[in-house]
Scaffold this motif. Structure first.
Motif, mmCIF file in Angstrom:
data_model
loop_
_atom_site.group_PDB
_atom_site.id
_atom_site.type_symbol
_atom_site.label_atom_id
_atom_site.label_comp_id
_atom_site.label_asym_id
_atom_site.label_seq_id
_atom_site.Cartn_x
_atom_site.Cartn_y
_atom_site.Cartn_z
ATOM 1 N N ALA A 12 0.842 -1.203 0.006
ATOM 2 C CA ALA A 12 -0.145 0.106 -0.243
ATOM 3 C C ALA A 12 0.820 1.315 -0.045
ATOM 4 C CB ALA A 12 -0.814 0.078 1.199
ATOM 5 N N ILE A 13 2.022 1.139 0.350
ATOM 6 C CA ILE A 13 3.007 2.387 0.607
ATOM 7 C C ILE A 13 3.853 2.591 -0.670
ATOM 8 C CG2 ILE A 13 4.328 3.562 1.872
ATOM 9 C CD1 ILE A 13 2.164 3.132 3.559
ATOM 10 N N SER A 14 3.914 1.019 -1.494
ATOM 11 C CA SER A 14 4.700 0.905 -2.743
ATOM 12 C C SER A 14 5.954 0.251 -2.944
ATOM 13 C CB SER A 14 4.784 2.318 -3.459
ATOM 14 O OG SER A 14 5.483 2.995 -2.848
ATOM 15 N N ILE A 15 6.100 -0.805 -3.681
ATOM 16 C CA ILE A 15 7.462 -1.546 -4.107
ATOM 17 C C ILE A 15 7.198 -2.362 -5.381
ATOM 18 C CG2 ILE A 15 9.186 -3.183 -3.349
ATOM 19 C CD1 ILE A 15 8.678 -2.408 -0.687
ATOM 20 N N THR A 16 8.241 -2.662 -5.851
ATOM 21 C CA THR A 16 8.256 -3.559 -7.217
ATOM 22 C C THR A 16 9.497 -4.059 -7.910
ATOM 23 O OG1 THR A 16 6.400 -1.929 -7.747
ATOM 24 C CG2 THR A 16 6.327 -3.970 -8.814
ATOM 25 N N ALA A 17 9.464 -4.863 -8.903
ATOM 26 C CA ALA A 17 10.846 -5.469 -9.311
ATOM 27 C C ALA A 17 11.092 -4.512 -10.379
ATOM 28 C CB ALA A 17 10.272 -6.797 -9.961
ATOM 29 N N LEU A 18 12.304 -4.464 -10.719
ATOM 30 C CA LEU A 18 13.142 -3.399 -11.615
ATOM 31 C C LEU A 18 13.399 -4.107 -12.795
ATOM 32 C CD1 LEU A 18 13.904 -0.773 -11.026
ATOM 33 C CD2 LEU A 18 16.285 -1.489 -10.493
ATOM 34 N N THR A 19 12.953 -3.546 -13.915
ATOM 35 C CA THR A 19 13.284 -3.960 -15.349
ATOM 36 C C THR A 19 13.934 -2.911 -15.974
ATOM 37 O OG1 THR A 19 10.933 -3.598 -16.000
ATOM 38 C CG2 THR A 19 11.615 -5.791 -15.146
ATOM 39 N N GLY A 20 14.922 -2.740 -16.638
ATOM 40 C CA GLY A 20 15.523 -1.674 -17.156
ATOM 41 C C GLY A 20 15.851 -0.452 -16.437
ATOM 42 N N CYS A 21 16.526 -0.918 -15.303
ATOM 43 C CA CYS A 21 16.364 0.419 -14.421
ATOM 44 C C CYS A 21 18.058 0.894 -14.579
ATOM 45 C CB CYS A 21 16.254 -0.286 -12.715
ATOM 46 S SG CYS A 21 17.482 -1.574 -12.328
ATOM 47 N N TYR A 286 7.183 1.197 -4.514
ATOM 48 C CA TYR A 286 6.787 1.839 -3.425
ATOM 49 C C TYR A 286 7.692 1.848 -2.311
ATOM 50 C CZ TYR A 286 5.523 -3.294 -1.968
ATOM 51 O OH TYR A 286 5.687 -4.430 -1.699
ATOM 52 N N GLY A 287 7.290 2.387 -1.248
ATOM 53 C CA GLY A 287 8.368 2.506 -0.054
ATOM 54 C C GLY A 287 9.101 3.882 -0.323
ATOM 55 N N VAL A 288 9.259 4.464 -1.369
ATOM 56 C CA VAL A 288 10.217 5.462 -1.987
ATOM 57 C C VAL A 288 10.427 6.488 -0.798
ATOM 58 C CG1 VAL A 288 10.623 7.124 -3.591
ATOM 59 C CG2 VAL A 288 8.991 5.248 -4.321
ATOM 60 N N ASN A 289 11.472 6.688 -0.585
ATOM 61 C CA ASN A 289 12.064 7.808 0.342
ATOM 62 C C ASN A 289 13.448 8.506 0.015
ATOM 63 O OD1 ASN A 289 11.486 9.552 2.546
ATOM 64 N ND2 ASN A 289 10.818 8.057 4.023
ATOM 65 N N TRP A 290 13.466 9.730 0.351
ATOM 66 C CA TRP A 290 14.843 10.342 0.093
ATOM 67 C C TRP A 290 15.697 10.254 1.273
ATOM 68 C CZ3 TRP A 290 15.853 13.318 -4.422
ATOM 69 C CH2 TRP A 290 14.708 13.672 -5.258
ATOM 70 N N SER A 291 17.084 10.125 1.052
ATOM 71 C CA SER A 291 17.964 10.294 2.077
ATOM 72 C C SER A 291 17.969 11.916 2.856
ATOM 73 C CB SER A 291 19.395 10.142 1.567
ATOM 74 O OG SER A 291 19.741 10.656 0.644
ATOM 75 N N PRO A 334 6.600 2.931 4.435
ATOM 76 C CA PRO A 334 7.677 3.684 3.846
ATOM 77 C C PRO A 334 9.085 3.320 4.321
ATOM 78 C CG PRO A 334 5.813 5.483 3.983
ATOM 79 C CD PRO A 334 5.588 4.290 4.924
ATOM 80 N N LEU A 335 10.100 3.175 3.376
ATOM 81 C CA LEU A 335 11.474 2.963 3.786
ATOM 82 C C LEU A 335 11.792 4.350 4.489
ATOM 83 C CD1 LEU A 335 13.116 1.457 0.456
ATOM 84 C CD2 LEU A 335 11.941 0.148 2.491
ATOM 85 N N ARG A 336 12.710 4.207 5.550
ATOM 86 C CA ARG A 336 12.952 5.255 6.240
ATOM 87 C C ARG A 336 14.682 5.370 6.282
ATOM 88 N NH1 ARG A 336 8.714 8.565 6.721
ATOM 89 N NH2 ARG A 336 7.065 7.756 7.623
#
Length: 366
Positions: A12-21, A286-291, A334-336
């Protein structure tokens, strides 16, 4: 509880596999033995940027859910408070989950605040002095601001009303609230003062943030709107927007867009949505967060069809992407980032004998 489980499992906060990243083809794979489980990590050491991104180690803690970092050694968590009486929850009798400070080195816990009800969605103010959170059972939730030094809590929403609210800190003393059901946006401070900033005729789904004299938010249909503080000059900024996460200096967004039926793309954009950098594509992100220094972005990707994905960190200066773990495919929150930007926390949910359990992982960078 069913909704909590569903939110955690589908991201619900967001995540997924990476293709062409854009991950480089030369990688070193390392296997870390954790009890009876092997954790595979990918250590990517090529490319240029502010500094190399590489994994040092992973620490895991069971039965706790990380909410935020208080300091480099201490995290804010929620866990069962067995000193309080049980209550009747949807899944049966349960102890309320309350807030604790947890020292990751000594494993010592300190109760921050207790309640006979569940405390959840805790978000620390930038100066770490206050916590905005929700309290209640199931969807009957009430919003509070807690003073960490005094332990005093201030109710800032109507009782049992906040299940439809999203809250984010604007600065050290104020939180912006958006209501799904009412379509209104409110600013509330640590003294309880409230100002209505505008009202949408459409239901606000989230992504509500204030930047300068503008308010951004998304409504049904993945439409991103921007308007002035007084609710005027409302305009549709972009469509197909899933998430926007402002950079710490409020000059750009990390933006996840729905770019195809089963594809989402993570960009860095300016405040008008103009693409500055394309980082990743996946079925879910998902889970996106800035340092804290906004030099890096952490996020999770998921590809349900082949059960792939993992936790990634992208260099926000040069676009280089490093996969830190292939075993972390979902996140309950979210990632922290820790204050130094050297540690990333993530809480996932696992099932043991059909019973859900939270597991928190702390990834330390070199």
């Amino acid at each position: 509880m069913k909704k909590l489980i569903a939110a955690a499992m589908i991201g619900a906060i967001s995540i997924t596999a990476l293709t062409g990243c854009g991950v480089q083809s030369t990688t070193d794979r390392t296997v870390i033995q954790k009890d009876d489980k092997q954790i595979v990590v990918i250590d990517e050491k090529q490319g240029t940027g502010a500094e190399e991104i590489a994994l040092d180690k992973i620490l895991s803690f069971e039965d706790i859910r990380v909410l935020d970092w208080i300091s480099e050694d201490t995290i804010l968590i929620m866990k069962e408070n067995k000193d309080m009486p049980q209550f009747q929850a949807e899944e049966g009798m349960a102890y309320p989950k309350n807030f604790y400070e947890f020292n990751i080195n000594t494993k010592e816990e300190k109760l921050v605040a207790e309640s006979k009800l569940n405390m959840s969605n805790g978000i620390l103010s930038p100066d770490k002095k206050h916590i905005f959170y929700k309290e209640g059972i199931e969807e009957n939730l009430t919003g509070f601001i807690l003073n960490r030094e005094t332990g005093k809590k201030l109710q800032v929403t109507a009782t049992d009303s906040i299940s439809s609210y999203e809250g984010q800190w604007v600065d050290n003393t104020s939180v912006i609230l958006s209501s799904f059901s009412e379509g209104k946006i409110t600013l509330v401070d640590v003294d309880g003062n409230q100002v209505e900033l505008g009202k949408s005729t459409e239901r606000i789904l989230g992504n509500t943030c204030r930047i300068g004299d503008k308010i951004y938010y998304t409504v049904a249909g993945e439409k991103l709107y921007v308007q002035d503080l007084d609710g005027t000059n409302r305009k549709l900024l972009m469509e197909n927007v899933v998430w926007i996460i402002p950079s710490p200096d409020r000059t750009k967004f990390a933006m996840v867009k729905h770019t195809a039926q089963t594809e989402r793309t993570l960009y860095i954009t300016d405040l008008e949505g103009k693409e500055l950098m394309n980082l990743s594509k996946a079925t879910q992100i998902y889970g996106v967060n800035w340092s804290p220094d906004q030099s890096k972005l952490a996020y999770i990707t998921m590809e349900p069809e082949n059960n792939s994905g993992g936790l990634f960190v992208a260099d926000a200066l040069n676009g280089k992407v490093v996969q830190l773990s292939v075993d972390i495919h979902d996140a309950a929150d979210p990632l922290r980032w820790s204050p130094s930007g050297k540690q990333v926390s993530v809480t996932t949910m696992v099932f043991e004998e059909n019973s859900p359990k939270f597991v928190t992982s702390l990834l330390k960078l070199k």
